[in-house]
Design a protein around this motif. Structure first.
Motif, mmCIF file in Angstrom:
data_model
loop_
_atom_site.group_PDB
_atom_site.id
_atom_site.type_symbol
_atom_site.label_atom_id
_atom_site.label_comp_id
_atom_site.label_asym_id
_atom_site.label_seq_id
_atom_site.Cartn_x
_atom_site.Cartn_y
_atom_site.Cartn_z
ATOM 1 N N LYS A 37 1.386 -1.379 -0.150
ATOM 2 C CA LYS A 37 -0.218 -0.029 -0.250
ATOM 3 C C LYS A 37 0.315 1.453 -0.419
ATOM 4 O O LYS A 37 0.008 2.608 -0.892
ATOM 5 N N GLU A 114 -10.739 4.611 1.390
ATOM 6 C CA GLU A 114 -9.181 3.650 1.037
ATOM 7 C C GLU A 114 -8.148 4.033 1.433
ATOM 8 O O GLU A 114 -7.254 3.648 1.896
ATOM 9 N N GLY A 133 -8.621 4.657 -5.789
ATOM 10 C CA GLY A 133 -8.509 3.115 -4.769
ATOM 11 C C GLY A 133 -7.915 2.445 -4.602
ATOM 12 O O GLY A 133 -6.514 2.701 -4.840
ATOM 13 N N ASN A 134 -7.704 1.060 -4.706
ATOM 14 C CA ASN A 134 -6.563 0.055 -3.941
ATOM 15 C C ASN A 134 -6.878 -0.978 -5.733
ATOM 16 O O ASN A 134 -7.935 -1.035 -6.106
ATOM 17 N N ASN A 139 -6.397 -5.503 -3.134
ATOM 18 C CA ASN A 139 -7.959 -6.056 -3.715
ATOM 19 C C ASN A 139 -7.569 -7.171 -2.938
ATOM 20 O O ASN A 139 -8.074 -7.746 -2.350
#
Length: 382
Positions: A37, A114, A133-134, A139
């Motif tokens: 991340k 997120e 977003g991811n 995910n």
């Protein structure tokens, strides 16, 4: 319950080891997720910097190859770029939804939850806000620990059932061995009793006495035969189910309390069924004795034989205290009993004899405070 420390220590070590392994896997997965991340965040910040140069450039400015490459390189992370004039630009989003304002507002809120938005500023001037977003990989990575735990759980369940089945098999072999040894031990005094009974016949005593002794010796021989067959596949031959049932029933009737009223009813005189008489009689004996115990030695025992197409039903009814409906299935499990001194093996043996050896069915047909009806169903030999 076994409190032997020597036996509990290996189990405790295995439990702690399993807990440590699962904890390490989850910790490592969580660390990898955070690191991934962070790297995605760094990639988005680089993209935002490149976008800042693009927003400040004029049409005649020649952007560097690196800037163009950075802007074109992202093909996995979904993004929504909101410019200062309110215009929206999307990347890696469904093409049929990029003009849906409600959809985009929902996505912006989701992306904010997120990841923290990146504000694109240049020399104190706010140019745009980047919401992202991811990625698909990230995910999927979120569900990796769940899938891993599920695999570990299934693996543990397989091991548990393997050891449980293995233990049950060992116990069955032990019980079968004990039963055969019991049958062997009974054989010696039986031979002696036969000899003593022959001597009594030569004495001046009532012949009815020696006749009853012979019946009891014959019964002991039958019991010995039953125990000797536990653990082995019995031989089934055609027999008249009516005669075999009545013989077992009458024997118990003569040796039960006068406070018990016995009744026998049949719709036919002869029905051929593949049977092992010794084991089948044991079944009838167990059901009748259970009924007598349920009535506490006073009441009615009724046995009825009813043809039912390719099957014949044998009903054993009593006027005892009944069985709760929730226990209809569990009463056939080994160790389940309502008697203070019972071992809970009678109905378990009955179920095994009927269903495993004779390929029939046994069930509680009905039960209430007025009594219980047990039903045995066996296929007719045609």
């Amino acid at each position: 319950m076994n409190f032997n420390p020597k036996k509990r220590t290996p189990n405790l070590i295995l439990l702690v080891s399993a807990f440590v392994i699962v904890s390490l896997i989850l910790w490592n997965t969580n660390s990898f997720f955070k690191k991934f991340k962070e790297e995605e965040r760094s990639k988005m910040e680089i993209w935002a910097t490149a976008q800042s140069e693009l927003l400040q450039s004029s049409e005649d400015m020649d952007l560097g190859n690196l800037t163009i490459k950075v802007l074109q390189n992202n093909s996995s992370t979904p993004m929504i770029l909101v410019n200062k004039d309110g215009s929206i630009k999307t990347n890696n989003m469904p093409e049929d939804m990029v003009n849906d304002s409600i959809y985009l507002k929902g996505k912006i809120k989701k992306f904010q939850d997120e990841n923290t938005p990146i504000f694109i500023d240049q020399q104190g001037e706010h140019l745009a806000t980047l919401y992202y977003g991811n990625s698909e990989v990230l995910n999927k990575l979120k569900y990796y620990p769940i899938a891993l735990l599920l695999i570990i759980f299934l693996f543990a369940a397989v091991i548990f059932f393997f050891f449980k089945t293995n233990k049950a098999s060992e116990q069955n072999k032990l019980w079968a061995g004990m039963a055969k040894e019991t049958a062997h031990q009974i054989g010696t005094p039986l031979s002696s009793l036969l000899g003593w009974n022959e001597l009594l016949k030569n004495e001046s005593i009532n012949p009815d006495i020696t006749l009853e002794i012979e019946k009891d010796i014959s019964r002991l021989e039958t019991i010995t035969e039953r125990f000797s067959k536990i653990g082995s596949l019995p031989e089934l031959k055609p027999h008249d189910i009516v005669k075999e049932t009545k013989d077992a029933f009458e024997y118990l009737k003569l040796r039960s309390s006068k406070l018990i009223h016995f009744s026998f009813d049949t719709k036919v005189d002869n029905i051929s069924v593949l049977l092992n008489p010794s084991l089948y009689n044991w079944t009838i004996e167990n059901l009748v004795k259970n009924g007598i115990d349920a009535m506490k030695g006073r009441g009615n025992i009724a046995l009825e034989i009813i043809p039912d197409g390719k099957y014949v039903n044998i009903l054993v009814a009593d006027t005892g205290h009944g069985i709760p409906k929730s226990d209809y299935q569990t009463i056939f499990n080994p160790g389940v009993t309502s008697k203070k001194r019972g071992w809970g093996l009678g109905l378990s043996l009955v179920k095994r004899i009927v269903e495993e050896y004779h390929k029939g069915k046994i069930r509680v047909l009905s039960s209430n405070k007025e009594g219980t009806i047990m039903q045995i169903s066996l296929r007719v030999n045609q």
